[in-house]
Motif scaffolding. Structure first.
Motif, PDB file in Angstrom:
ATOM      1  N   THR A  77      14.667  23.987 -12.632  1.00 54.14           N
ATOM      2  CA  THR A  77      15.090  24.447 -13.959  1.00 54.14           C
ATOM      3  C   THR A  77      15.932  25.716 -13.857  1.00 54.14           C
ATOM      4  O   THR A  77      15.859  26.466 -12.880  1.00 54.14           O
ATOM      5  N   VAL A  78      16.729  25.919 -14.883  1.00 53.78           N
ATOM      6  CA  VAL A  78      17.565  27.110 -14.978  1.00 53.78           C
ATOM      7  C   VAL A  78      16.692  28.368 -15.009  1.00 53.78           C
ATOM      8  O   VAL A  78      16.986  29.367 -14.354  1.00 53.78           O
ATOM      9  N   ALA A  79      15.587  28.292 -15.739  1.00 55.31           N
ATOM     10  CA  ALA A  79      14.697  29.455 -15.861  1.00 55.31           C
ATOM     11  C   ALA A  79      14.162  29.872 -14.493  1.00 55.31           C
ATOM     12  O   ALA A  79      14.105  31.053 -14.163  1.00 55.31           O
ATOM     13  N   LEU A 109      15.553  29.454 -11.580  1.00 56.25           N
ATOM     14  CA  LEU A 109      16.623  30.089 -10.808  1.00 56.25           C
ATOM     15  C   LEU A 109      16.889  31.509 -11.301  1.00 56.25           C
ATOM     16  O   LEU A 109      17.153  32.418 -10.510  1.00 56.25           O
ATOM     17  N   LEU A 110      16.789  31.689 -12.604  1.00 53.37           N
ATOM     18  CA  LEU A 110      17.043  33.027 -13.156  1.00 53.37           C
ATOM     19  C   LEU A 110      15.931  34.015 -12.834  1.00 53.37           C
ATOM     20  O   LEU A 110      16.055  35.204 -13.078  1.00 53.37           O
TER      21      LEU A 110
END
Lengths: 414, 414
Positions: free
Chosen positions: A158-160, A162-163
Motif C-alpha cells: 500500500t501507499v501508506a 511506503l510513506l
C-alpha cells in the motif's frame, strides 16, 4: 531457546549456540531474533547452508571502513559455511537510492553502473573470499518484468506503508516532492529477496525499511521470510555523520598505509572503541581491557589510537607496512613537536587550491607575498613535509596539518 | 477570441464559431477553453480532423443513458468530420478503476475484458457511427512496456500529485488502504493520450483528475497537450447517485420499450429537464418552452415525463414502439388507478426473491399463508401484471410497483 532444540543432538545444539554467539556480536537489530536461531538450527541439522544476502547500490563504489562493518559480518557467515549472495543493484542503480537523501538522486547510465560494480568486486576481496561468493546482477530478473508483472508487484503493497519510510514521511511533511519512481527502490530490493530466496539480509540500520520489504514481499509471493540483520552505522572522521564518500569523512580500504594511519589518528577519542568493535578483528576481551585502561588513565588515548591505526593498516596491507606507517606518523607529527591540541579549522573552499591561497585563507599568514617569503625561507610544511614551491597546488584533505614556522599549526576539517 | 483569427478567412472564422457553439453545449468544464478554440481553428484552416478520445473501462459493459451524455458529444464531433478514438482499456481493466470507489476493485481476467469490450461495441452503434470510429485496445502499447519504461513513466509524476485525486485523498484521510497498483490507472490513461496524440479527451466530471493526467504526460513526453472536456454526471432513477450499473438506477440503451418507458416515468420530476438536455436530441428552444409551461402549470409534469419516455424509446427503438410503450404504460398504470403518490419503500433484501416473501417483507400482507390466499384470489399484481403462481421468483427492480387488492400500492426503491 525455541522448539527447534527438540530435533537436534546435543552436539548440534552446541554448534547452533556457537554460531549464534558470533552472528549476534555487534548487531544492532535482528528482526526477528528467534527466526535466525530457527534457520541456523535447520541449517545445522540438515547440513545445508543459509543464503545470506547483501545488496549493493552501485552508485558509490569506493569501499571504505563503513562498508566493512557489514563485510566483516558476511565473512563470519562465510567462515561457517553459509552461502553469500551479493546483489549488485545494476537495475536499481538506474533509479538511485533515495535513502537518507532529501532530493532524488540522479540516475546512472548502464556504463557507469557496470564500471562501479567492477570496482566493488576488486575491493571486497580484501575482506571476504570472493571465490565463494554468489554474485548477482538484479537486472537479470528485473529487466524481464513487464508492465503487468510490475502492477502485480505494486498490488502487494500500500501507499501508506511506503510513506512510512522515514525519508518519504519527512519529505511529505516538508512538502518536498517524491517522484513516484522512487517508490520502486524498496520494491525491487524486496523482490530480489523473493527471487534469491534469501534467508538473511544484511545492511546498516538505515536499511531498516528496505530490508523489511524483503520479508513483506517474500510472504506475499509465498516464500519463507528472511531475517533482517541490521548493523550499527559507523560515524566518519568528523565523528558526526555516517561514513560516506560524499561526506569526505571516510577511510578507504585501498588507501596507502600512511593515509590510513593518519586518518585513523584523526578520529575523535570517543569513537575509538566503536571503531575497534566494528572495523577490526580485535577480540571483545581485549577491547574491554583497553576501555578500562583508558578510563583508569593506564592507557593514553593517543596510544590506543596508534594501536587502532596499526590494526587497520595491518588488515588492509600487512604488519610491516603498519609498523612503518606508525613510524612515519611519529616522525612527522610527534617528533616535529606537533602540539597535542592542534586548533582545527573548517575548510570551505575548493578541494584543489594554491598553497599561497591556502595559507592566507586559513589566517596563518596575512598576505600572499608574506606566504611566498615564508615558503622561500622553508618555514611552511604540509603533513610534516616542507613546501618548496610557492606555486604548489594542494589537494586539501580532512586531517591535513598545515604548519607555519615552529609553533603555528592548523588541522583541517571539511 | 484568440490570436488564431488573424490567419483565417472570414468564412473559416464563422465555421470555427459554429463548431464551438455546438461543442460548448452542455459541457460542464473545458480545460482550457481557449485551447479548444485554437485547435478547432487549426483544424479548419489546415483541413485536418482533430483526434477526440474517449477511454472506456471495460468492467461494466452495459451501456446506459449515463454513457450517452458523452456519446452524444462524440457524435457532434463526428458529424463535423473529426476523428473519434475509442480506447478500450483492456490493459487498464486488469487493474480496475478505483474512481469514486472507496475500495479497490477486483481485477478482471483477459477473457472478461474482451467479452465486455465486444458488448460495448455493439451498443455504441446506436449512438455513434462505429464505422468511422478508430478503435484501440490499450494493451497494444501498454503490454509492451518493460520495468524500465514503467520507471521512466513513474519518474514524470510525484506521489503528492497523485494523492491530490479526491478519492485517494479521502482514503488516506480515512486511513483506508490504497494499493500502489491503483496509482497506475491514471498514469496509463495519461500515457494512452501520449501514444494516440489526442487533441481532446471526453469524460464525466468524475474523470477530471484522470483526463488532466493526459495533459500532464503529453507535456512530459514532448507532445501537444489535449483539452479536457468534462460532461455533467447524470443522476440515476433515484435522483441522487450517478447513474451506474452497480447502483441499479439506470436505463440501459438495449432495454425493451416498456422497460425504458416505465423507468423514465420513475425519475424524479426535478430531473426531467436535465434528462431532456443531456440524453435526448430535443432542441434547447423546445426544452425552454417546456420548462416555462411546467412552471406556469400549463404542462402537467406527468405529461412532460410521458414525452421524455417517448423521446427516449424513439431514440433507441422507433416511433411506433414509443407510441406502443406509452399506450402500455397508460393501460397498466394510469387506467388501473395507480394513485399519483405511491408510497415508496427501500428494498434491502436479495435481488431474487419468492413472491410470498416479497409481499410479507414489504408489509403488504402479514404472513405467507395470507399472501398465498391473496394470489390465489388474483389480488396481487407486479407492474400491473397479475401474479398467478405463488411460487413465482421475482427479480426485484427499482421502480417496480407491487399492488395488493384495489388500493394497496408500493413502489420499490433500492
Amino acid at each position: 531457546m525455541g522448539k527447534w532444540t527438540e530435533e537436534l543432538t546435543q552436539e548440534q545444539i552446541t554448534e547452533v549456540n556457537r554460531q549464534m554467539a558470533i552472528y549476534r556480536k555487534g548487531v544492532q537489530e535482528l528482526i526477528p531474533s528467534e527466526d535466525l536461531e530457527r534457520k541456523v538450527a535447520k541449517a545445522v541439522s540438515e547440513k545445508r547452508p543459509l543464503k545470506i544476502k547483501l545488496g549493493l547500490d552501485p552508485s558509490a563504489p569506493d569501499v571504505h571502513l563503513g562498508h566493512t562493518v557489514v563485510l566483516n559480518k558476511i565473512r563470519q557467515f562465510q567462515e561457517n559455511g553459509h552461502t553469500i549472495q551479493i546483489i549488485i543493484g545494476d537495475f536499481t542503480g538506474k533509479i538511485g537510492d533515495p535513502t537518507g537523501k532529501s532530493v532524488a538522486r540522479q540516475q546512472l547510465t548502464d556504463e557507469e553502473v557496470k564500471e562501479n560494480a567492477r570496482t566493488y568486486f576488486e575491493q571486497f576481496g580484501k575482506v571476504v573470499d570472493m571465490e565463494k561468493v554468489e554474485l548477482h546482477y538484479n537486472s537479470k530478473w528485473l529487466s524481464k518484468l513487464d508492465f503487468e508483472d510490475v502492477i502485480n508487484m505494486a498490488g502487494k503493497i500500500t501507499v501508506a506503508r511506503l510513506l512510512e519510510r522515514d525519508d518519504f514521511e519527512k519529505r511529505m511533511d516538508d512538502h518536498k516532492p517524491i517522484s513516484l519512481h522512487e517508490f520502486f527502490y524498496p520494491l525491487m530490493q524486496g523482490y530480489d529477496s523473493v527471487v534469491l530466496e534469501s534467508d538473511v539480509e544484511l545492511g546498516g540500520t538505515d536499511q531498516h525499511f528496505n530490508i523489511l520489504m524483503g520479508r513483506h514481499f517474500q510472504e506475499k509471493y509465498g516464500k519463507e521470510k528472511q531475517v533482517a540483520m541490521l548493523m550499527p552505522l559507523l560515524e566518519g572522521l568528523d565523528g558526526v555523520e555516517k561514513m560516506s564518500k560524499s561526506k569526505k569523512n571516510y577511510i578507504g580500504i585501498d588507501e596507502s598505509p600512511n593515509e590510513m594511519f593518519g586518518k585513523a589518528m584523526s578520529i575523535p577519542d570517543e569513537l575509538m572503541i566503536k571503531y575497534f568493535e566494528l572495523v577490526t578483528d580485535t577480540g571483545p576481551e581485549e577491547i574491554d581491557e583497553m576501555r578500562t585502561q583508558i578510563e583508569t588513565g593506564e592507557l593514553h588515548p593517543r596510544d590506543a589510537k596508534m594501536k587502532l591505526g596499526k590494526t587497520i593498516v595491518k588488515m588492509y596491507h600487512d604488519e610491516k607496512k603498519a609498523a612503518e606507517a606508525e613510524k612515519h606518523f611519529i616522525s612527522v607529527f610527534s617528533e616535529r613537536l606537533v602540539p597535542e591540541d592542534i586548533p582545527v579549522m573548517k575548510w570551505t573552499g575548493e578541494d584543489e587550491v594554491g598553497v599561497l591561497d591556502l595559507l592566507v585563507e586559513l589566517n596563518l599568514l596575512t598576505s600572499k607575498s608574506e606566504a611566498r617569503r615564508m615558503i622561500q625561507n622553508r618555514g611552511v610544511s604540509l603533513d610534516g613535509d616542507k613546501v618548496e614551491d610557492p606555486k604548489l597546488q594542494v589537494s586539501v584533505k580532512v586531517g591535513m596539518v598545515v604548519q607555519v614556522g615552529k609553533r603555528k599549526f592548523v588541522k583541517i576539517e571539511m
